[in-house]
Design a protein around this motif. Sequence first.
Motif, PDB file in Angstrom:
ATOM      1  N   LEU A 258       0.844  -1.187   0.000  1.00 24.43           N
ATOM      2  CA  LEU A 258       0.000   0.000   0.000  1.00 24.43           C
ATOM      3  C   LEU A 258       0.881   1.239   0.000  1.00 24.43           C
ATOM      4  N   GLY A 259       0.617   2.141  -0.962  1.00 25.11           N
ATOM      5  CA  GLY A 259       1.408   3.355  -1.066  1.00 25.11           C
ATOM      6  C   GLY A 259       0.544   4.536  -1.434  1.00 25.11           C
ATOM      7  N   ILE A 260       1.186   5.587  -1.943  1.00 29.40           N
ATOM      8  CA  ILE A 260       0.471   6.823  -2.224  1.00 29.40           C
ATOM      9  C   ILE A 260       1.146   7.584  -3.363  1.00 29.40           C
ATOM     10  N   ILE A 261       0.344   8.284  -4.139  1.00 29.23           N
ATOM     11  CA  ILE A 261       0.879   9.171  -5.164  1.00 29.23           C
ATOM     12  C   ILE A 261       1.314  10.466  -4.481  1.00 29.23           C
ATOM     13  N   MET A 262       2.551  10.875  -4.754  1.00 32.23           N
ATOM     14  CA  MET A 262       3.074  12.097  -4.154  1.00 32.23           C
ATOM     15  C   MET A 262       3.891  12.858  -5.179  1.00 32.23           C
ATOM     16  N   GLN A 263       4.150  14.123  -4.887  1.00 36.09           N
ATOM     17  CA  GLN A 263       5.036  14.912  -5.729  1.00 36.09           C
ATOM     18  C   GLN A 263       6.476  14.450  -5.508  1.00 36.09           C
ATOM     19  N   PRO A 264       7.273  14.375  -6.576  1.00 34.64           N
ATOM     20  CA  PRO A 264       8.676  13.937  -6.431  1.00 34.64           C
ATOM     21  C   PRO A 264       9.534  15.057  -5.859  1.00 34.64           C
ATOM     22  N   GLU A 265       9.462  15.232  -4.550  1.00 33.32           N
ATOM     23  CA  GLU A 265      10.193  16.307  -3.909  1.00 33.32           C
ATOM     24  C   GLU A 265      10.639  15.884  -2.515  1.00 33.32           C
TER      25      GLU A 265
ATOM     26  N   GLU B 295       4.397   6.755  -5.473  1.00 28.99           N
ATOM     27  CA  GLU B 295       4.327   6.779  -6.932  1.00 28.99           C
ATOM     28  C   GLU B 295       4.537   8.207  -7.386  1.00 28.99           C
ATOM     29  N   PHE B 296       5.350   8.379  -8.429  1.00 26.69           N
ATOM     30  CA  PHE B 296       5.586   9.704  -8.993  1.00 26.69           C
ATOM     31  C   PHE B 296       4.970   9.776 -10.385  1.00 26.69           C
ATOM     32  N   ASP B 297       4.063  10.740 -10.578  1.00 27.93           N
ATOM     33  CA  ASP B 297       3.454  10.943 -11.895  1.00 27.93           C
ATOM     34  C   ASP B 297       4.153  12.112 -12.585  1.00 27.93           C
ATOM     35  N   CYS B 298       4.849  11.774 -13.659  1.00 24.14           N
ATOM     36  CA  CYS B 298       5.733  12.724 -14.332  1.00 24.14           C
ATOM     37  C   CYS B 298       5.102  13.193 -15.636  1.00 24.14           C
ATOM     38  N   ASN B 299       3.895  13.728 -15.526  1.00 27.54           N
ATOM     39  CA  ASN B 299       3.128  14.133 -16.693  1.00 27.54           C
ATOM     40  C   ASN B 299       3.721  15.371 -17.354  1.00 27.54           C
ATOM     41  N   PRO B 300       3.312  15.658 -18.591  1.00 26.10           N
ATOM     42  CA  PRO B 300       3.714  16.922 -19.211  1.00 26.10           C
ATOM     43  C   PRO B 300       3.315  18.106 -18.338  1.00 26.10           C
ATOM     44  N   VAL B 301       4.043  19.198 -18.475  1.00 34.65           N
ATOM     45  CA  VAL B 301       3.816  20.376 -17.631  1.00 34.65           C
ATOM     46  C   VAL B 301       2.380  20.869 -17.736  1.00 34.65           C
TER      47      VAL B 301
ATOM     48  N   ALA C  48       6.232   3.080  -8.724  1.00 31.98           N
ATOM     49  CA  ALA C  48       6.016   3.333 -10.149  1.00 31.98           C
ATOM     50  C   ALA C  48       6.268   4.799 -10.459  1.00 31.98           C
ATOM     51  N   VAL C  49       6.586   5.039 -11.714  1.00 29.59           N
ATOM     52  CA  VAL C  49       6.537   6.389 -12.269  1.00 29.59           C
ATOM     53  C   VAL C  49       5.570   6.330 -13.443  1.00 29.59           C
ATOM     54  N   GLY C  50       4.904   7.439 -13.704  1.00 28.39           N
ATOM     55  CA  GLY C  50       3.934   7.449 -14.793  1.00 28.39           C
ATOM     56  C   GLY C  50       4.029   8.713 -15.625  1.00 28.39           C
ATOM     57  N   ARG C  51       3.623   8.601 -16.860  1.00 25.15           N
ATOM     58  CA  ARG C  51       3.520   9.779 -17.720  1.00 25.15           C
ATOM     59  C   ARG C  51       2.334   9.566 -18.647  1.00 25.15           C
ATOM     60  N   TRP C  52       1.174  10.081 -18.231  1.00 23.27           N
ATOM     61  CA  TRP C  52       0.046  10.034 -19.134  1.00 23.27           C
ATOM     62  C   TRP C  52      -0.345  11.449 -19.537  1.00 23.27           C
ATOM     63  N   ALA C  53      -1.361  11.557 -20.351  1.00 22.40           N
ATOM     64  CA  ALA C  53      -1.627  12.791 -21.100  1.00 22.40           C
ATOM     65  C   ALA C  53      -0.455  13.032 -22.043  1.00 22.40           C
TER      66      ALA C  53
ATOM     67  N   VAL D 161      11.797   9.718 -18.456  1.00 20.15           N
ATOM     68  CA  VAL D 161      10.998   9.370 -17.274  1.00 20.15           C
ATOM     69  C   VAL D 161      11.234   7.909 -16.889  1.00 20.15           C
ATOM     70  N   ILE D 162      11.306   7.026 -17.881  1.00 23.93           N
ATOM     71  CA  ILE D 162      11.607   5.620 -17.599  1.00 23.93           C
ATOM     72  C   ILE D 162      12.987   5.500 -16.964  1.00 23.93           C
ATOM     73  N   ASP D 163      13.965   6.224 -17.486  1.00 22.69           N
ATOM     74  CA  ASP D 163      15.314   6.224 -16.897  1.00 22.69           C
ATOM     75  C   ASP D 163      15.266   6.712 -15.452  1.00 22.69           C
ATOM     76  N   PHE D 164      14.473   7.749 -15.213  1.00 23.76           N
ATOM     77  CA  PHE D 164      14.298   8.315 -13.867  1.00 23.76           C
ATOM     78  C   PHE D 164      13.734   7.253 -12.930  1.00 23.76           C
ATOM     79  N   GLY D 165      12.701   6.552 -13.384  1.00 21.63           N
ATOM     80  CA  GLY D 165      12.107   5.496 -12.569  1.00 21.63           C
ATOM     81  C   GLY D 165      13.067   4.359 -12.315  1.00 21.63           C
ATOM     82  N   ALA D 166      13.792   3.957 -13.347  1.00 24.47           N
ATOM     83  CA  ALA D 166      14.745   2.853 -13.193  1.00 24.47           C
ATOM     84  C   ALA D 166      15.833   3.213 -12.186  1.00 24.47           C
ATOM     85  N   TYR D 167      16.310   4.447 -12.231  1.00 28.17           N
ATOM     86  CA  TYR D 167      17.342   4.896 -11.294  1.00 28.17           C
ATOM     87  C   TYR D 167      16.847   4.808  -9.855  1.00 28.17           C
ATOM     88  N   LEU D 168      15.550   5.104  -9.658  1.00 27.59           N
ATOM     89  CA  LEU D 168      14.967   5.081  -8.318  1.00 27.59           C
ATOM     90  C   LEU D 168      14.505   3.683  -7.902  1.00 27.59           C
TER      91      LEU D 168
END
Length: 303
Positions: free
Chosen positions: A3-10, A26-32, A62-67, A88-95
């Motif tokens: 069990l986890g939570i979506i949060m800002q990557p900060e 979980e970090f959602d790395c969507n377009p700005v 997980a990391v995500g990028r939708w939209a 973003v995939i590289d970012f997730g893999a590093y983490l």
Amino acid sequence: MKLGIIMQPESGCFERAKELGLDFVEFDCNPVEYFGRPVEELWNSRETLKEESRRTGVEVGAVGRWASRILDRTGAIIQEEWTAVKRVIDFGAYLGAKYYLCSVAYVEELSYYQNITAAIKVLNQIVAYAKEKGMECAIVNCMMGGNYIRTPEQWKLVLSEVPGLGIKYDPSHSFVHGGQKGAYLEEGLEWGDHFKYCHIKGVIQRGESQEPDMWKNYSFMERHPELKEEFLAQMMHQKNNWYDNPPAGIDVINWRAFFAILYKYGYDGYLAIEPHSQTWQGEKGDKGLRYTIKYIRELMILD
């Protein structure tokens, strides 16, 4: 299950998750333009985030990028967005993230057949790149940003043609096409063996969903930024008496039945809580979040 939570990557997010007794973030790395951050800003924060994850023992699930508008008007891959997706995939893999959550936006200039064909091509490319980095892929069932591969109609066409692609399922999104009671039980029973990752978000809804019109207006605003202030002012004055995303457990979703479906298919993966309500903020939001954590933990009966 975890069990986890979506949060800002900060900085501080891992400490917050640990304080709540959660297993991952979980970090959602969507377009700005869809509530995300510049990709290079994310990349530059990777070392600090990894150290905080190590220190707290809270992982990145997980990391995500939708939209993600990755296809142009002809159905060809837009190289700039493909580069962002890989970053973003590289970012997730590093983490150390296990999953990459993705979507493909519908291209209005193409036929439905052409859209599906182009989506299959780019999704195979995304899955292959993620696999190189040790990650699995799941396509989201959220319609934000024009994502349309989110119901059985599209899953039947796409999943068999993209080996390794699963579904990131959020039962609250099924209310868009399933009305006040949603379609999550039917979708879960038919497609639960394809669920790779799940979101936990409550929902209440009156009548038919207005979300398709809302996102259509948002897309129009995105294409015409000069009208942004006018659109936002109009949206702020519209009374929302038809929809909310209260804490899971005090909403209309039958979470007990949904978990029965997860157990039926042997799901033993990640459950990411998504606080997503304008009315559940501050102290009220914190109490609601803690209630959801307690409620969902009690449904994780095989752990």
